[in-house]
Design a protein around this motif. Structure first.
Motif, PDB file in Angstrom:
ATOM      1  N   CYS A 419       0.891  -1.186   0.096  1.00  0.00           N
ATOM      2  CA  CYS A 419      -0.016  -0.038   0.126  1.00  0.00           C
ATOM      3  C   CYS A 419       0.971   1.145  -0.030  1.00  0.00           C
ATOM      4  O   CYS A 419       0.517   2.256  -0.879  1.00  0.00           O
ATOM      5  CB  CYS A 419      -0.802   0.160   1.338  1.00  0.00           C
ATOM      6  N   ARG A 420       1.865   1.185   0.847  1.00  0.00           N
ATOM      7  CA  ARG A 420       2.760   2.539   0.909  1.00  0.00           C
ATOM      8  C   ARG A 420       3.301   2.550  -0.609  1.00  0.00           C
ATOM      9  O   ARG A 420       3.484   3.641  -1.142  1.00  0.00           O
ATOM     10  CB  ARG A 420       4.073   2.202   1.711  1.00  0.00           C
ATOM     11  N   GLN A 421       3.698   1.581  -1.340  1.00  0.00           N
ATOM     12  CA  GLN A 421       4.377   1.732  -2.920  1.00  0.00           C
ATOM     13  C   GLN A 421       3.283   2.350  -3.576  1.00  0.00           C
ATOM     14  O   GLN A 421       3.691   3.105  -4.298  1.00  0.00           O
ATOM     15  CB  GLN A 421       5.029   0.255  -3.029  1.00  0.00           C
ATOM     16  N   LEU A 422       1.971   1.674  -3.614  1.00  0.00           N
ATOM     17  CA  LEU A 422       0.769   2.225  -4.275  1.00  0.00           C
ATOM     18  C   LEU A 422       0.730   3.902  -4.074  1.00  0.00           C
ATOM     19  O   LEU A 422       0.707   4.559  -5.244  1.00  0.00           O
ATOM     20  CB  LEU A 422      -0.261   1.678  -3.922  1.00  0.00           C
ATOM     21  N   ALA A 423       0.909   4.209  -2.879  1.00  0.00           N
ATOM     22  CA  ALA A 423       0.650   5.809  -2.593  1.00  0.00           C
ATOM     23  C   ALA A 423       1.891   6.369  -3.042  1.00  0.00           C
ATOM     24  O   ALA A 423       1.805   7.441  -3.814  1.00  0.00           O
ATOM     25  CB  ALA A 423       0.513   5.692  -1.092  1.00  0.00           C
ATOM     26  N   LEU A 424       3.144   5.650  -3.160  1.00  0.00           N
ATOM     27  CA  LEU A 424       4.200   6.502  -3.497  1.00  0.00           C
ATOM     28  C   LEU A 424       4.271   6.818  -4.989  1.00  0.00           C
ATOM     29  O   LEU A 424       4.476   7.883  -5.663  1.00  0.00           O
ATOM     30  CB  LEU A 424       5.578   5.676  -3.179  1.00  0.00           C
ATOM     31  N   GLY A 429       3.066  10.146  -9.780  1.00  0.00           N
ATOM     32  CA  GLY A 429       2.144  10.090 -10.959  1.00  0.00           C
ATOM     33  C   GLY A 429       2.637   9.039 -11.969  1.00  0.00           C
ATOM     34  O   GLY A 429       2.168   9.213 -13.069  1.00  0.00           O
ATOM     35  N   VAL A 430       2.986   7.797 -11.471  1.00  0.00           N
ATOM     36  CA  VAL A 430       3.110   6.730 -12.145  1.00  0.00           C
ATOM     37  C   VAL A 430       1.696   6.152 -12.374  1.00  0.00           C
ATOM     38  O   VAL A 430       1.006   5.992 -11.333  1.00  0.00           O
ATOM     39  CB  VAL A 430       3.943   5.583 -11.664  1.00  0.00           C
ATOM     40  N   PRO A 431       1.117   5.970 -13.818  1.00  0.00           N
ATOM     41  CA  PRO A 431      -0.363   5.481 -13.782  1.00  0.00           C
ATOM     42  C   PRO A 431      -0.446   4.295 -12.668  1.00  0.00           C
ATOM     43  O   PRO A 431       0.533   3.116 -12.834  1.00  0.00           O
ATOM     44  CB  PRO A 431      -0.337   4.925 -15.252  1.00  0.00           C
ATOM     45  N   ASP A 459      -6.095   5.003   5.613  1.00  0.00           N
ATOM     46  CA  ASP A 459      -4.535   5.712   5.804  1.00  0.00           C
ATOM     47  C   ASP A 459      -3.944   6.351   4.834  1.00  0.00           C
ATOM     48  O   ASP A 459      -3.410   7.464   4.503  1.00  0.00           O
ATOM     49  CB  ASP A 459      -3.677   4.865   6.824  1.00  0.00           C
ATOM     50  N   THR A 460      -3.915   5.583   3.690  1.00  0.00           N
ATOM     51  CA  THR A 460      -3.240   5.654   2.402  1.00  0.00           C
ATOM     52  C   THR A 460      -3.950   6.402   1.278  1.00  0.00           C
ATOM     53  O   THR A 460      -3.428   6.749   0.165  1.00  0.00           O
ATOM     54  CB  THR A 460      -2.639   4.445   1.860  1.00  0.00           C
ATOM     55  N   ARG A 461      -5.197   6.794   1.689  1.00  0.00           N
ATOM     56  CA  ARG A 461      -6.183   7.080   0.945  1.00  0.00           C
ATOM     57  C   ARG A 461      -6.110   6.447  -0.684  1.00  0.00           C
ATOM     58  O   ARG A 461      -6.108   7.139  -1.558  1.00  0.00           O
ATOM     59  CB  ARG A 461      -5.956   8.722   0.708  1.00  0.00           C
ATOM     60  N   LEU A 462      -6.122   5.192  -0.565  1.00  0.00           N
ATOM     61  CA  LEU A 462      -5.940   4.524  -1.909  1.00  0.00           C
ATOM     62  C   LEU A 462      -7.275   3.845  -2.103  1.00  0.00           C
ATOM     63  O   LEU A 462      -8.091   3.517  -1.320  1.00  0.00           O
ATOM     64  CB  LEU A 462      -5.092   3.315  -1.819  1.00  0.00           C
ATOM     65  N   SER A 463      -7.732   3.657  -3.533  1.00  0.00           N
ATOM     66  CA  SER A 463      -8.839   3.087  -3.850  1.00  0.00           C
ATOM     67  C   SER A 463      -8.784   1.699  -3.387  1.00  0.00           C
ATOM     68  O   SER A 463      -7.789   0.973  -3.867  1.00  0.00           O
ATOM     69  CB  SER A 463      -9.234   3.279  -5.150  1.00  0.00           C
ATOM     70  N   PRO A 464     -10.083   1.146  -2.848  1.00  0.00           N
ATOM     71  CA  PRO A 464      -9.686  -0.512  -2.668  1.00  0.00           C
ATOM     72  C   PRO A 464      -9.792  -1.343  -3.859  1.00  0.00           C
ATOM     73  O   PRO A 464      -9.130  -2.437  -3.776  1.00  0.00           O
ATOM     74  CB  PRO A 464     -11.224  -0.742  -1.756  1.00  0.00           C
ATOM     75  N   SER A 465      -9.984  -0.799  -4.989  1.00  0.00           N
ATOM     76  CA  SER A 465      -9.936  -1.485  -6.131  1.00  0.00           C
ATOM     77  C   SER A 465      -8.526  -1.730  -6.800  1.00  0.00           C
ATOM     78  O   SER A 465      -8.329  -2.438  -7.518  1.00  0.00           O
ATOM     79  CB  SER A 465     -10.759  -1.029  -7.160  1.00  0.00           C
TER      80      SER A 465
END
Ligand code: C2E
Ligand code: MG
Ligand code: MG
Length: 637
Positions: A419-424, A429-431, A459-465
């Motif tokens: 998840c941290r990596q996705l947020a990073l 701006g990586v698709p 916490d990471t404000r990532l979409s669950p998808s």
């Protein structure tokens, strides 16, 4: 005192017999007396005192001449040995000679007397009735009496009492109080002596570790009293089938150790068989018939240079191998298997530190659309680089993490890291593509998992998808009811689920239908040979069809070449993951890898629409695009 006369000072007087000796000594000592005429009275008084001391002393005193023949003994010595003075005089002083250390003692005695005029040590005397008496003994050269025929004065102290106490202490330190068998310390000492002994060269000792299999159950169900009785009887039975020069000791609890002094070619296995068979009869304990079995590990000592701890450890490893083999049997120590067991233990111990020491990290492998090669997602794959063990493969350390319970903190770390990596990537701006995270059975069934995931996504404000959970088929089917419930909670949280390594477990199609999953991942073992193995092709094809009838997408794992890709597309496979497109790479390589694959996909000739395929089965060049017959014909599919 055998006779006394009174002195002016009321002191004890020498015995008559000692007076006789005194007279003789006086006669022999006339030179001294002559030299000290003015002090003759004093000298006589000293002699009287000395004689009183000699007579009354509780210590046995013996005067010896130059030939070490007894010249005089005091009453205490007579009493100590049970011999009369007259039986002893003129005879050599005898000490009991017990074992080889006495040769050393006599050597030291001689050299000490020559160099220092004195020796002191412990020895044994034989009493007239045959008893052996431990004595503390001192020998002093009678330098001042050179003019007499006395060369040495020997003084003996009966130390039977101290010796007995020492024996009791020894017993306490070297015996097991419950069974009376030698304890671990005694066993160690005995084996160490045996190994030092030169005769080791001619014999092959073995050690045999024995652990009772159901002792805990006996203790728990019948109480510790019965447990103790059982241990005593087990000890007796096992001892009864050993030879006198073998040794059995209790190491503690229900653990015993046997030393087979000479195990020859296969004595050790004979002994192990005997021990197993004497334990087979039930034990009668307070009206109960108690059955107990044992697992045994044998180590044949071929190298006398190994230390005792290593030897015991090897027998212990073999014993655990016997336990793992179903108990009530013995195993011989196996070097290869044991080095494997040792590595396992070392890896588990190192794994405890792996998170704290930043030794874990994730690599990512791209998943692509089967017919176009367009990236559609990533799989996070855990890596462990240890300073000593190097890169430990996940297939090796993940089962260890699972068996040791470490998979829970490690698995949680993986989800956090992904998840941290996705947020990073998002920040850079990586698709973004969904990242699949592997979850082990224990982790999956842990009630905290869903809460951890939901909190992390928030916490990471990532979409669950963006998060996908991969659970292996065998884990999913190990507790289908719980799996269904858990998967529903995850799906409700917006997380998608894939069944990993599909085909390697035993799925119940009934349950599979109920699982809210979106993908099946066909295991690499079925995929890799589909070009040459018609069975594998048939299985893969069936899985794809089955998945499609359930509205599931299929990911084929381990695609390494175009022919495999082509056949998979022909069977209607949706997605592909494999070295043909990308190996798992570090997170910072992902942006360029994705760019390359997207560019490559744009060049693909095959359009994305699903058609009834008529693929050309001939090898069609090295470029990673597909040769649909329509495409080859130049037509639009
Ligand atoms: P998996 O989840 O089935 O992962 C796919 C494995 O296949 C990966 O091995 C990947 O590197 C390998 N692979 C992918 N494409 C190819 C190919 O074309 N050829 C070959 N020869 N291999 C390919 P890896 O990374 O060694 O992982 C092995 C297994 O370890 C994984 O199998 C998964 O079961 C487990 N694992 C990895 N990371 C984790 C994790 O974070 N948690 C849990 N619980 N298990 C993990
Ligand atoms: Mg996986
Ligand atoms: Mg897999």
């Amino acid at each position: 005192m055998r006779s006394t006369d009174s002195s002016t000072h009321g002191e004890s007087e020498p015995t008559l017999e000692t007076d006789a000796y005194l007279n003789r000594a006086n006669r022999d000592c006339t030179d001294t007396e002559r030299r000290s005429q003015p002090q003759a009275g004093l000298s006589r008084k000293h002699l009287r005192l000395a004689l009183a001391l000699f007579d009354l002393s509780k210590e046995g005193i013996v005067f010896l001449d130059e030939n070490n023949l007894v010249q005089e003994v005091n009453p205490a010595y007579e009493e100590m040995t049970g011999y009369d003075r007259k039986d002893l005089i003129g005879r050599p002083l005898r000490l009991l000679s017990l074992g080889s250390q006495y040769a050393e003692m006599f050597k030291k005695m001689g050299s000490d007397i020559r160099e220092h005029g004195h020796w002191q040590g412990e020895a044994w005397k034989r009493h007239r009735d045959g008893r052996h008496i431990p004595v503390r003994m001192s020998l002093t050269l009678a330098r001042e009496q050179r003019d007499m025929d006395i060369n040495l004065v020997a003084v003996f102290n009966d130390i039977s009492l101290q010796h007995e106490t020492k024996q009791q202490l020894h017993q306490m330190a070297y015996r097991d109080a419950l069974t009376g068998l030698p304890n671990r310390a005694c066993f160690y000492q005995h084996v160490e002596r045996l190994l030092l002994d030169k005769s080791f060269l001619d014999i092959t000792p073995s050690i045999l570790m024995i652990d009772l299999d159901e002792f805990k159950e006996v203790n728990d169900s019948l109480g510790h009293g019965v447990g103790d009785l059982l241990l005593k009887q087990v000890a007796l039975r096992m001892k009864s089938c050993l030879r006198s020069n073998d040794m059995i000791s209790r190491f503690g609890g229900d653990e015993f150790m046997v030393l087979i002094e000479d195990s020859g070619r296969d004595n050790h296995t004979l002994v192990a068989d005997k021990l197993l068979s004497v334990l087979q009869r039930p034990f009668k304990l307070e009206g109960n018939d108690v059955h107990v079995r044992a697992s045994m590990g044998i180590y044949k000592i071929e190298d006398g240079a190994e230390n005792i701890e290593t030897l015991v450890q090897k027998a212990d490893i073999a014993m655990y191998q016997a336990k793992n083999q179903g108990k009530s049997c013995y195993r011989l120590y196996d070097r290869v298997e044991s080095s494997f067991a040792r590595r396992k233990a070392a890896l588990i111990s190192a794994l405890h530190q792996a998170i704290g020491l930043n030794q874990l990290y994730l690599n990512y492998q791209v998943q692509v659309q089967a017919f176009s090669g367009k990236p559609i997602g990533l799989e996070a794959l855990l890596r462990w680089t240890h300073p000593e063990f190097g890169n430990v493969p996940p297939d090796e350390f993940i089962p260890l993490a699972e068996s040791s319970g470490l998979i829970l903190p490690i698995g949680e770390w993986v989800i956090h890291a992904a998840c941290r990596q996705l947020a990073l990537w998002q920040a850079q701006g990586v698709p973004l593509l969904p990242v699949a995270v592997n979850v082990s059975a224990d982790q999956f069934y842990d009630d905290g998992l869903v809460a951890i995931i939901i909190k992390l996504l928030a916490d990471t404000r990532l979409s669950p998808s963006l998060l996908e959970i991969e659970i292996t088929e065998s884990a999913a089917m190990s507790n289908p009811e719980k799996t269904i419930a858990q998967l529903h909670t995850l799906r409700d949280a917006g997380v998608s689920i894939a069944i990993d390594d599909f085909g390697t477990g035993y799925s119940s199609l009934g349950y599979l239908k109920k699982l809210p999953v979106s993908k099946l991942k066909v295991d690499r073992s079925f995929v890799k040979d589909i070009v040459t193995d018609s069975d594998d092709l048939a299985i893969t094809s069936a899985v794809i069809k089955l998945a499609h009838t359930m509205n599931l997408k299929v990911v084929a794992e381990g695609v390494e070449d175009e022919q495999v890709q082509r056949l998979l597309v022909e069977q209607g496979c949706d997605f592909i993951q494999g070295y043909l497109f990308s190996k798992p790479v570090a997170a910072d390589k992902i942006p360029t890898t994705l760019r390359r694959l997207r560019d490559q996909a744009r060049e693909m000739v095959v359009p994305p629409a699903r058609r009834e395929p008529h693929w050309c089965l001939k090898p069609c060049g090295k470029k990673p695009y597909l040769t649909h017959p329509l495409a080859l014909a130049g037509g639009k599919p």
